[in-house]
Design a protein around this motif. Structure first.
Motif, PDB file in Angstrom:
ATOM      1  N   HIS A   1      20.030  -3.196  -5.907  1.00  0.00           N
ATOM      2  CA  HIS A   1      21.431  -3.487  -5.588  1.00  0.00           C
ATOM      3  C   HIS A   1      21.929  -2.521  -4.526  1.00  0.00           C
ATOM      4  O   HIS A   1      21.608  -1.328  -4.536  1.00  0.00           O
ATOM      5  CB  HIS A   1      22.288  -3.323  -6.854  1.00  0.00           C
ATOM      6  CG  HIS A   1      23.775  -3.387  -6.611  1.00  0.00           C
ATOM      7  ND1 HIS A   1      24.495  -2.329  -6.073  1.00  0.00           N
ATOM      8  CD2 HIS A   1      24.672  -4.378  -6.823  1.00  0.00           C
ATOM      9  CE1 HIS A   1      25.765  -2.680  -5.967  1.00  0.00           C
ATOM     10  NE2 HIS A   1      25.901  -3.912  -6.420  1.00  0.00           N
ATOM     11  N   ILE A   2      22.718  -3.038  -3.614  1.00  0.00           N
ATOM     12  CA  ILE A   2      23.457  -2.185  -2.682  1.00  0.00           C
ATOM     13  C   ILE A   2      24.837  -2.781  -2.448  1.00  0.00           C
ATOM     14  O   ILE A   2      24.987  -4.000  -2.319  1.00  0.00           O
ATOM     15  CB  ILE A   2      22.702  -1.982  -1.349  1.00  0.00           C
ATOM     16  CG1 ILE A   2      23.448  -0.964  -0.461  1.00  0.00           C
ATOM     17  CG2 ILE A   2      22.469  -3.312  -0.634  1.00  0.00           C
ATOM     18  CD1 ILE A   2      22.636  -0.495   0.737  1.00  0.00           C
TER      19      ILE A   2
ATOM     20  N   GLY B   1      28.140  -8.276  -9.175  1.00  0.00           N
ATOM     21  CA  GLY B   1      27.602  -7.106  -8.498  1.00  0.00           C
ATOM     22  C   GLY B   1      28.555  -6.370  -7.595  1.00  0.00           C
ATOM     23  O   GLY B   1      28.176  -5.382  -6.961  1.00  0.00           O
ATOM     24  N   ASN B   2      29.819  -6.797  -7.532  1.00  0.00           N
ATOM     25  CA  ASN B   2      30.749  -6.208  -6.568  1.00  0.00           C
ATOM     26  C   ASN B   2      31.519  -5.006  -7.093  1.00  0.00           C
ATOM     27  O   ASN B   2      32.388  -4.474  -6.382  1.00  0.00           O
ATOM     28  CB  ASN B   2      31.713  -7.285  -6.050  1.00  0.00           C
ATOM     29  CG  ASN B   2      31.086  -8.137  -4.972  1.00  0.00           C
ATOM     30  OD1 ASN B   2      30.439  -7.623  -4.070  1.00  0.00           O
ATOM     31  ND2 ASN B   2      31.240  -9.450  -5.082  1.00  0.00           N
ATOM     32  N   LEU B   3      31.250  -4.595  -8.330  1.00  0.00           N
ATOM     33  CA  LEU B   3      31.856  -3.382  -8.900  1.00  0.00           C
ATOM     34  C   LEU B   3      33.380  -3.511  -8.890  1.00  0.00           C
ATOM     35  O   LEU B   3      33.909  -4.524  -9.318  1.00  0.00           O
ATOM     36  CB  LEU B   3      31.370  -2.143  -8.142  1.00  0.00           C
ATOM     37  CG  LEU B   3      29.870  -2.095  -7.798  1.00  0.00           C
ATOM     38  CD1 LEU B   3      29.501  -0.753  -7.165  1.00  0.00           C
ATOM     39  CD2 LEU B   3      29.020  -2.384  -9.002  1.00  0.00           C
ATOM     40  N   THR B   4      34.101  -2.469  -8.424  1.00  0.00           N
ATOM     41  CA  THR B   4      35.557  -2.561  -8.274  1.00  0.00           C
ATOM     42  C   THR B   4      35.831  -2.570  -6.769  1.00  0.00           C
ATOM     43  O   THR B   4      36.163  -1.539  -6.180  1.00  0.00           O
ATOM     44  CB  THR B   4      36.261  -1.377  -8.956  1.00  0.00           C
ATOM     45  OG1 THR B   4      35.682  -0.157  -8.472  1.00  0.00           O
ATOM     46  CG2 THR B   4      36.091  -1.436 -10.452  1.00  0.00           C
ATOM     47  N   PRO B   5      35.676  -3.716  -6.130  1.00  0.00           N
ATOM     48  CA  PRO B   5      35.580  -3.757  -4.667  1.00  0.00           C
ATOM     49  C   PRO B   5      36.810  -3.261  -3.916  1.00  0.00           C
ATOM     50  O   PRO B   5      36.667  -2.567  -2.905  1.00  0.00           O
ATOM     51  CB  PRO B   5      35.301  -5.237  -4.366  1.00  0.00           C
ATOM     52  CG  PRO B   5      35.734  -5.977  -5.588  1.00  0.00           C
ATOM     53  CD  PRO B   5      35.519  -5.061  -6.740  1.00  0.00           C
ATOM     54  N   VAL B   6      37.992  -3.599  -4.390  1.00  0.00           N
ATOM     55  CA  VAL B   6      39.187  -3.189  -3.643  1.00  0.00           C
ATOM     56  C   VAL B   6      39.404  -1.676  -3.734  1.00  0.00           C
ATOM     57  O   VAL B   6      39.607  -1.013  -2.704  1.00  0.00           O
ATOM     58  CB  VAL B   6      40.424  -3.983  -4.102  1.00  0.00           C
ATOM     59  CG1 VAL B   6      41.687  -3.458  -3.398  1.00  0.00           C
ATOM     60  CG2 VAL B   6      40.243  -5.474  -3.797  1.00  0.00           C
TER      61      VAL B   6
ATOM     62  N   THR C   1      21.278  -8.090  -3.382  1.00  0.00           N
ATOM     63  CA  THR C   1      19.928  -7.682  -3.706  1.00  0.00           C
ATOM     64  C   THR C   1      19.083  -7.846  -2.449  1.00  0.00           C
ATOM     65  O   THR C   1      19.390  -8.670  -1.595  1.00  0.00           O
ATOM     66  CB  THR C   1      19.346  -8.553  -4.832  1.00  0.00           C
ATOM     67  OG1 THR C   1      17.997  -8.182  -5.069  1.00  0.00           O
ATOM     68  CG2 THR C   1      19.372 -10.026  -4.472  1.00  0.00           C
ATOM     69  N   LEU C   2      18.022  -7.067  -2.330  1.00  0.00           N
ATOM     70  CA  LEU C   2      17.105  -7.237  -1.207  1.00  0.00           C
ATOM     71  C   LEU C   2      15.736  -7.734  -1.662  1.00  0.00           C
ATOM     72  O   LEU C   2      15.124  -8.555  -0.994  1.00  0.00           O
ATOM     73  CB  LEU C   2      16.937  -5.915  -0.451  1.00  0.00           C
ATOM     74  CG  LEU C   2      18.159  -5.424   0.310  1.00  0.00           C
ATOM     75  CD1 LEU C   2      17.827  -4.133   1.054  1.00  0.00           C
ATOM     76  CD2 LEU C   2      18.661  -6.476   1.287  1.00  0.00           C
TER      77      LEU C   2
ATOM     78  N   GLN D   1      17.732  -2.961 -21.331  1.00  0.00           N
ATOM     79  CA  GLN D   1      18.415  -2.910 -20.032  1.00  0.00           C
ATOM     80  C   GLN D   1      17.346  -2.698 -18.956  1.00  0.00           C
ATOM     81  O   GLN D   1      16.957  -1.576 -18.662  1.00  0.00           O
ATOM     82  CB  GLN D   1      19.430  -1.764 -20.015  1.00  0.00           C
ATOM     83  CG  GLN D   1      20.135  -1.554 -18.689  1.00  0.00           C
ATOM     84  CD  GLN D   1      21.473  -2.248 -18.614  1.00  0.00           C
ATOM     85  OE1 GLN D   1      21.824  -3.055 -19.460  1.00  0.00           O
ATOM     86  NE2 GLN D   1      22.253  -1.944 -17.604  1.00  0.00           N
ATOM     87  N   PRO D   2      16.849  -3.767 -18.334  1.00  0.00           N
ATOM     88  CA  PRO D   2      15.756  -3.616 -17.375  1.00  0.00           C
ATOM     89  C   PRO D   2      16.252  -3.188 -15.999  1.00  0.00           C
ATOM     90  O   PRO D   2      17.466  -3.158 -15.740  1.00  0.00           O
ATOM     91  CB  PRO D   2      15.167  -5.031 -17.320  1.00  0.00           C
ATOM     92  CG  PRO D   2      16.350  -5.913 -17.562  1.00  0.00           C
ATOM     93  CD  PRO D   2      17.250  -5.160 -18.505  1.00  0.00           C
ATOM     94  N   LYS D   3      15.324  -2.879 -15.116  1.00  0.00           N
ATOM     95  CA  LYS D   3      15.658  -2.572 -13.723  1.00  0.00           C
ATOM     96  C   LYS D   3      15.788  -3.887 -12.963  1.00  0.00           C
ATOM     97  O   LYS D   3      14.971  -4.233 -12.108  1.00  0.00           O
ATOM     98  CB  LYS D   3      14.572  -1.690 -13.098  1.00  0.00           C
ATOM     99  CG  LYS D   3      14.483  -0.291 -13.695  1.00  0.00           C
ATOM    100  CD  LYS D   3      13.386   0.510 -13.018  1.00  0.00           C
ATOM    101  CE  LYS D   3      13.288   1.918 -13.597  1.00  0.00           C
ATOM    102  NZ  LYS D   3      14.448   2.750 -13.247  1.00  0.00           N
ATOM    103  N   SER D   4      16.822  -4.639 -13.284  1.00  0.00           N
ATOM    104  CA  SER D   4      16.946  -5.996 -12.770  1.00  0.00           C
ATOM    105  C   SER D   4      18.384  -6.470 -12.865  1.00  0.00           C
ATOM    106  O   SER D   4      19.184  -5.938 -13.646  1.00  0.00           O
ATOM    107  CB  SER D   4      16.047  -6.946 -13.581  1.00  0.00           C
ATOM    108  OG  SER D   4      16.230  -8.290 -13.200  1.00  0.00           O
ATOM    109  N   TRP D   5      18.685  -7.517 -12.089  1.00  0.00           N
ATOM    110  CA  TRP D   5      19.964  -8.214 -12.237  1.00  0.00           C
ATOM    111  C   TRP D   5      19.980  -9.061 -13.500  1.00  0.00           C
ATOM    112  O   TRP D   5      21.037  -9.480 -13.956  1.00  0.00           O
ATOM    113  CB  TRP D   5      20.191  -9.139 -11.043  1.00  0.00           C
ATOM    114  CG  TRP D   5      20.506  -8.481  -9.751  1.00  0.00           C
ATOM    115  CD1 TRP D   5      19.647  -7.794  -8.939  1.00  0.00           C
ATOM    116  CD2 TRP D   5      21.775  -8.463  -9.082  1.00  0.00           C
ATOM    117  NE1 TRP D   5      20.295  -7.349  -7.822  1.00  0.00           N
ATOM    118  CE2 TRP D   5      21.605  -7.750  -7.872  1.00  0.00           C
ATOM    119  CE3 TRP D   5      23.025  -8.981  -9.388  1.00  0.00           C
ATOM    120  CZ2 TRP D   5      22.650  -7.547  -6.969  1.00  0.00           C
ATOM    121  CZ3 TRP D   5      24.068  -8.789  -8.480  1.00  0.00           C
ATOM    122  CH2 TRP D   5      23.876  -8.058  -7.289  1.00  0.00           C
ATOM    123  N   PHE D   6      18.811  -9.343 -14.069  1.00  0.00           N
ATOM    124  CA  PHE D   6      18.693 -10.344 -15.106  1.00  0.00           C
ATOM    125  C   PHE D   6      18.400  -9.712 -16.462  1.00  0.00           C
ATOM    126  O   PHE D   6      18.062  -8.529 -16.547  1.00  0.00           O
ATOM    127  CB  PHE D   6      17.607 -11.352 -14.721  1.00  0.00           C
ATOM    128  CG  PHE D   6      17.794 -11.890 -13.323  1.00  0.00           C
ATOM    129  CD1 PHE D   6      18.999 -12.445 -12.932  1.00  0.00           C
ATOM    130  CD2 PHE D   6      16.771 -11.808 -12.390  1.00  0.00           C
ATOM    131  CE1 PHE D   6      19.185 -12.915 -11.649  1.00  0.00           C
ATOM    132  CE2 PHE D   6      16.947 -12.278 -11.100  1.00  0.00           C
ATOM    133  CZ  PHE D   6      18.159 -12.831 -10.725  1.00  0.00           C
TER     134      PHE D   6
END
Length: 532
Positions: free
Chosen positions: A288-289, A381-386, A434-435, A516-521
């Motif tokens: 994630h970035i 994935g946008n966290l707290t964007p504002v 994600t990349l 809790q894996p190293k993944s979005w899923f």
């Protein structure tokens, strides 16, 4: 991020025929481990503003929709092994048990899992695979729509042909060597042909996944039930309920009130208090970035010195530890930390306002300039964007870059980006991505000639390295080549690299068994809820 666009890059090759292997045994990390219980209702407060579309690949809510709906209702020929927290999840067999490919990396043969049935009781077989591939790729297919085929093309765009070999095998031939086809196929869901033919599939979805459709209140509530005939481990839950709650404070309030027992992305300010009152807040690094895409064709962002100046101007460490309360790590380069392409020696952009001002002066904008960024109000994935954008706005103002912030709803932003547009005619877009979670998408983010809006970034050497990586059969060698390419991207600074999320979620004490894996899923089959 799921996008409706066509894959437009050469892909991975392999020199020798290979077969899928079973995942290695390991010790899964868990949250709320409390014996081997089962049952209960898990109610999840999602960050999305709406529930995902239930018709296979249409989704519409990014990888959060894939996480809780797509990968729960449906399966592809392959899926990710999400049962461990100490590695990047490998791809393993789902509706296929093994596969081989030709020496040139173009012809793939998949052996299908036997004895699997769809949720409606109809059998899964080779004809069902071909029916779904026709629906996703065949022009004029009576059960397809342009939107569905456009969405599917993210992962089927490299297909040249496919066929049923026999009752137990299907073959896919790609236009170019495609070493990550097994990864792509995790997202090519196989739906019940009988249910699709019946009509109104989006209201009555039928797959083979660990959960089956229960009920839907549009925009408010989706109920999924365990698939008790699942070929793999049957879910321990009695019911999975999904609710869209886009406001972070409202999600935390719902958790505290017991309206939900799981929320995605708690407000960082609330993390310590939640932990102190018994809630679990598991985290883990993943691919994630959070970043800004800068318009490299528009002055002054067209000058690499200006883009580098902006990257030196922001205090990522303070942002990650302060505003985000340790739920993210600073991103000093293009490659996310929890990927094999991350370069430990490649953290270029330290916090250095003096250097930022010097670079701006060299670029002829010592007096600063004004620019506009579009920021989503929420979303996967946008966290707290504002608030993040406002923090960056203050840092950039300190070196003379005045940032105007325009907000937009997440799905509306994705739609415009997919069409190659930037909302409001802005100079930058803030978002997450994600990349490597889906390698097929990487050239779309950073390759030349991408069909969606990338800030007009182009570097021929980066393109060449992507192609080289795509032709390597060696996993470590491929990662090294991607690392080299992303080091160039870091130097080019087409993005403002901000943070790598650690994927926090807040869970009630009664929820057990999460890995809790190293993944979005997530694999939700191990989760259960006590006292419910």
């Amino acid at each position: 991020m799921k996008r409706t666009l066509t894959v437009a890059a050469a892909v991975l090759a392999a020199a020798l025929s290979t077969a899928c292997q079973s995942p290695a045994a390991g010790n899964p990390g868990t949250a709320g481990a409390a014996g081997q219980g089962r049952g209960g209702t898990l109610v999840v407060g999602m960050t999305s503003s709406d529930l995902p579309n239930l018709d296979t690949v249409l989704n519409g809510q990014g990888f959060e929709g894939t996480r809780f709906v797509g990968f729960q209702l449906f399966e592809g020929l392959t899926h990710y092994d999400l049962t461990r927290d100490d590695r990047v999840p490998p791809v393993t067999g789902a509706l296929a048990t093994s596969w081989t490919h030709s020496a040139d990396g173009r012809t793939w043969t998949f052996e299908l899992r036997q004895g699997v049935r769809f949720h409606d009781g109809t059998p899964f077989d080779a004809d069902g695979v071909i029916f779904n591939l026709d629906r996703y790729t065949k022009k004029g297919d009576p059960y397809a729509t342009p939107a569905l085929q456009s969405a599917a093309s993210e992962y089927t765009g490299t297909f040249a042909s496919y066929r049923k070999v026999d009752e137990r095998h299907v073959e896919i031939v790609t236009k170019e060597p495609n070493g990550h086809l097994p990864d792509d196929l995790t997202h090519v869901y196989i739906a019940s042909p009988a249910a699709v033919k019946h009509g109104d599939f989006g209201a009555h979805p039928v797959g083979t996944g660990p959960f089956r459709f229960g009920s839907l209140t549009p925009g408010q509530r989706l109920e999924l039930l365990p698939n008790t005939s699942y070929w793999g481990p049957v879910s321990k839950l009695g019911k999975l309920v999904l609710r869209p709650i886009p406001d972070p404070a409202a999600r935390v309030a719902a958790l505290r009130a017991g309206e939900v027992n799981w929320i995605e992305y708690p407000t960082p300010d609330d993390v310590t208090a939640l932990k102190d009152t018994g809630f679990q807040v598991p985290t883990n690094g993943y691919d994630h970035i959070w970043y800004w895409i800068l318009d490299t064709a528009k002055k002054p962002w067209s000058d690499v010195r200006v883009r580098r100046a902006a990257n030196y101007a922001i205090n990522r460490e303070a942002l990650a530890t302060g505003l985000l309360r340790g739920t993210a790590d600073p991103a000093y380069q293009a490659a996310p930390r929890a990927t094999a392409a991350y370069d430990p020696k490649g953290d270029v952009y330290s916090y250095d306002p003096a250097k930022a001002k010097s670079l701006l002066a060299e670029a002829g904008v010592a007096g600063g300039f004004e620019t506009t960024v579009v920021v989503p109000t929420g979303g996967s994935g946008n966290l707290t964007p504002v608030p993040i954008a406002e923090s960056l706005q203050r840092d950039l103002a300190a070196v003379g870059i005045k940032v105007n912030i325009k907000t937009i709803e997440w799905s509306a932003l994705l739609s415009q980006e997919a069409a190659g547009k930037v909302p409001y005619g802005a100079d930058a877009i803030a978002q997450s991505t994600t990349l490597f979670q889906s390698e097929a998408l990487l050239p779309l983010f950073l390759g030349s000639g991408s069909p969606f809006w990338t800030g007009h970034y182009a570097n021929k050497r980066v393109d060449e390295l992507f192609i080289k990586a795509a032709q390597s059969p060696d996993v470590a060698g491929r990662a090294a080549t991607y690392r080299q390419a992303l080091d160039l991207v870091t130097q080019d600074a087409p993005w403002l690299f901000v943070v790598n999320d650690r994927n926090p979620r807040a869970i009630a004490p009664a929820v057990h068994g999460l890995v809790q894996p190293k993944s979005w899923f997530l694999d939700l089959t191990s989760v259960w809820v006590s006292g419910a």
